[in-house]
Design a protein around this motif. Sequence first.
Motif, short mmCIF file in Angstrom:
data_model
loop_
_atom_site.label_atom_id
_atom_site.label_comp_id
_atom_site.label_asym_id
_atom_site.label_seq_id
_atom_site.Cartn_x
_atom_site.Cartn_y
_atom_site.Cartn_z
N UNK A 401 0.82 -1.20 0.00
CA UNK A 401 0.00 0.00 0.00
C UNK A 401 0.86 1.26 0.00
N UNK A 402 2.04 1.18 0.60
CA UNK A 402 2.92 2.34 0.68
C UNK A 402 3.78 2.50 -0.56
N UNK A 403 4.15 1.41 -1.18
CA UNK A 403 4.97 1.46 -2.43
C UNK A 403 4.46 0.34 -3.34
N UNK A 404 3.35 0.55 -4.02
CA UNK A 404 2.74 -0.53 -4.80
C UNK A 404 3.49 -0.83 -6.09
N UNK A 405 3.33 -2.03 -6.56
CA UNK A 405 3.81 -2.40 -7.90
C UNK A 405 2.76 -1.89 -8.89
N UNK A 406 3.16 -0.99 -9.79
CA UNK A 406 2.20 -0.26 -10.62
C UNK A 406 2.38 -0.55 -12.10
N UNK A 407 1.29 -0.39 -12.85
CA UNK A 407 1.34 -0.43 -14.30
C UNK A 407 1.07 0.97 -14.84
N UNK A 408 1.57 1.30 -16.02
CA UNK A 408 1.26 2.61 -16.61
C UNK A 408 -0.23 2.87 -16.73
N UNK A 409 -0.97 1.83 -17.15
CA UNK A 409 -2.42 2.00 -17.31
C UNK A 409 -3.08 2.36 -15.98
N UNK A 449 -3.09 9.54 -25.12
CA UNK A 449 -2.69 8.85 -23.89
C UNK A 449 -1.49 7.93 -24.13
N UNK A 450 -1.32 7.44 -25.36
CA UNK A 450 -0.25 6.46 -25.62
C UNK A 450 1.13 7.00 -25.25
N UNK A 451 1.51 8.24 -25.64
CA UNK A 451 2.81 8.74 -25.21
C UNK A 451 2.92 8.90 -23.70
N UNK A 452 1.80 9.17 -23.02
CA UNK A 452 1.82 9.27 -21.56
C UNK A 452 2.06 7.91 -20.94
N UNK A 453 1.44 6.88 -21.49
CA UNK A 453 1.68 5.52 -21.00
C UNK A 453 3.13 5.12 -21.22
N UNK A 454 3.67 5.51 -22.36
CA UNK A 454 5.07 5.18 -22.65
C UNK A 454 6.00 5.89 -21.68
N UNK A 455 5.70 7.15 -21.36
CA UNK A 455 6.51 7.90 -20.39
C UNK A 455 6.42 7.23 -19.02
N UNK A 456 5.23 6.83 -18.64
CA UNK A 456 5.06 6.15 -17.35
C UNK A 456 5.79 4.82 -17.31
#
Length: 758
Positions: A401-409, A449-456
């Motif tokens: 919860x404090x440092x989650x494993x995240x996906x760009x989406x 959104x695609x370039x934002x996902x790529x940046x993430x």
Amino acid sequence: MPDEAPVHPELEHEQGYVSMLYERLDGLRAYAKNRLSRVLLETGGTPQARSERESFTQMYSEDLARYDAAENGLCFGRIDGDGEPRYVGRVGILDEDGDYDTLLLDWRAPLARPFYLATPAAPEGVTRRRHIRSRRRTVTALNDEYLDLDAAQAHDSSGAGGVAGESALLSALNAARTGQMHDIVETIQSEQDAVIRSTHRSVLVVQGGPGTGKTAVALHRAAYLLYTYRQQLEKAGVLIVGPNATFLDYISQVLPSLGETGVLLSTIGDLYPGVRASREDSLSAGELKGALTMVDVLKKAVRDRQDLPKAPIELRFDTYPITLDRKIVTRARGRARSSRRPHNLARPIFVSAAIEALADQLAATLGMNVVDGSNLLSRDDIADMRDEMREDPAIMSALDALWPDLTPQQVLTDLLRSPARLASAAPDLTDAERAVLLRTEGVGFSAADAPLLDELAELLGVDDAAERERAQRRWRAQIADAQGALDILTGSAPQDLEDEMDPEILMAYDLIDASQLAERQELGRHQTTAERAAGDRTWTYGHVIVDEAQELSEMAWRMLMRRIPNRWMTLVGDTAQTGDPAGSSSWQDVLGPYVAQRWKLTELTVNYRTPSEIMDFAHRVLAEIDPSQTVPRSVRASGHAPWAQRVDTSTVLDEVRRRVAEESGPGLTAVLAGHDHVAELADLRSESVSVLTVKDAKGLEFDSVIIVEPQNLLDESPRGMNDLYVALTRATQRLGIVHARPLPAVLGALDESVVARN
């Protein structure tokens, strides 16, 4: 009835030669099929042998695709001069029965270049250039162009014909459109050829007005580069980026017709693997998402997910209480951030640091020697404690919860759906701008959104240890399935039959084991370079071509440049046609941050699509956009004057429908309008009629175009004048305008000159 064109006296001879070439092509096709079949039947062997089989499979598969693509229009030209005639076509064919003489030159070969470049002033050794037209395998017409004046006069005096240098080009230009772009390999002009064969190894910018053949040049350049640098580019691949899916469908058959099937075609919105652009942003939202300021917004959005507890978190481990407090988390977070790794790759550091602190906390409680204050637990005891804590669901849930494993989406969706998250990540945006970005309903992502996902994806990173383990499990499962199939074969053989069988007769399970069968199934699912690249976000290409490059936003350029670290690119576009508010009006502004001054500008100046009658009006719009722009010169007139019809507001749609019915005939008709009218006229769509916004018509061409309410086009976008210029230049034959509102001042002359005739 008009008299039929006289039959060329050498038609029969050329038919014989072309028939011989098709026989050779059939032989090459049969050989490739035979070799491919043999390769697919082979199994087992060393890793090197398996790799070689995969390479041969790809090579023979691509050969077959190339030969199939060359079936139509195999040979289209011949150049005569000193020595034997040279025939030019879609693929190269050698005389394998003799001394391996060249029977047919590939159009990309250096020896074929005079077919495109030779002129009477600079004949390059060519005395006659012959265009060979065919339908399927039958030669239908020959057109000769004499580059030697004496030869031309002698030919004329014989009564056999005259100079026909532009007949093939004009025939192609005047042909009705079919909805699919065709290659121009038979009619490439000299300024186009210079771009196609350019040796520039950085960014080549091809600036050209409407109808100058930018797209065709870009596609033929891709084919030329793959021919010239085959070994390098086949491994890395070539990426072609287009403005929309309709455009990609329109050009999809060009490269296969040139014998190249391994090129990836994509829009920016579909370039991020696993995501397809299904939403439509407003112009203002797209402009905000395309700006470089989004880099800082996304960085802050990721850091906001590295949280601190608002109050101490009380946990229990093996019945003992432990406390995950702000001090522990702050130190663990600082250690993870100082590694400068992306969020997901820094997460193990955060977890290790936090668990180390929790284990030390518990060890201090359990192992305290009340006599001297020393710790009775050994290092191994504490190490075991840490390992057990990593398996404790409650502890790991708190750390997740404090440092989650995240996906760009996940990050982008949460950011755009939460006013609080967006306010925290984008404090420099105004309330109105954040309101534009907020997404209150619907699912999916937009092209912006695609370039934002790529940046993430760059900011988050991917911890692929779990994926590698899943791949190993999949492979083990495939082997198990293969073994099961062999067991079924073994068990299905009757025992009495096996007893009576000749021991020299081998069954399937005698010839192949489970791992070989699984490998063979993998070989059958062989992926091309383009297919592998499409699924790999980190793939770097050997060459990238961008059509309508002026439309890309700053964020889109960041996304694209990650995929081409060698910066070997071909960009085609026209800054006068920039319609996207996030697009560019300066090539230096776009390229400067990436290649400084190491880019080359070349221009195409001849308009092959738009007839002069239409360009007379389009030029006025261009002058409003940028008076310094080069005006492309039309090579032909259509004989159809543009028209304008003003009607009452209530009858605009009825008038459009009536005009579309009048325009029905050979070829394609397009109705170009603002968003509201596109929806209202959707019933007109058919195989021969398209109803589109200007954005969706980018890069396309039609025999007839009807523009609805051009003033609406100006009002819908801050770059409405650019959109009007695009709309005016989509037609190859006829252009009309239906309007109730007054025409824009720049088109006033059109209204005055033709409305009386309607």
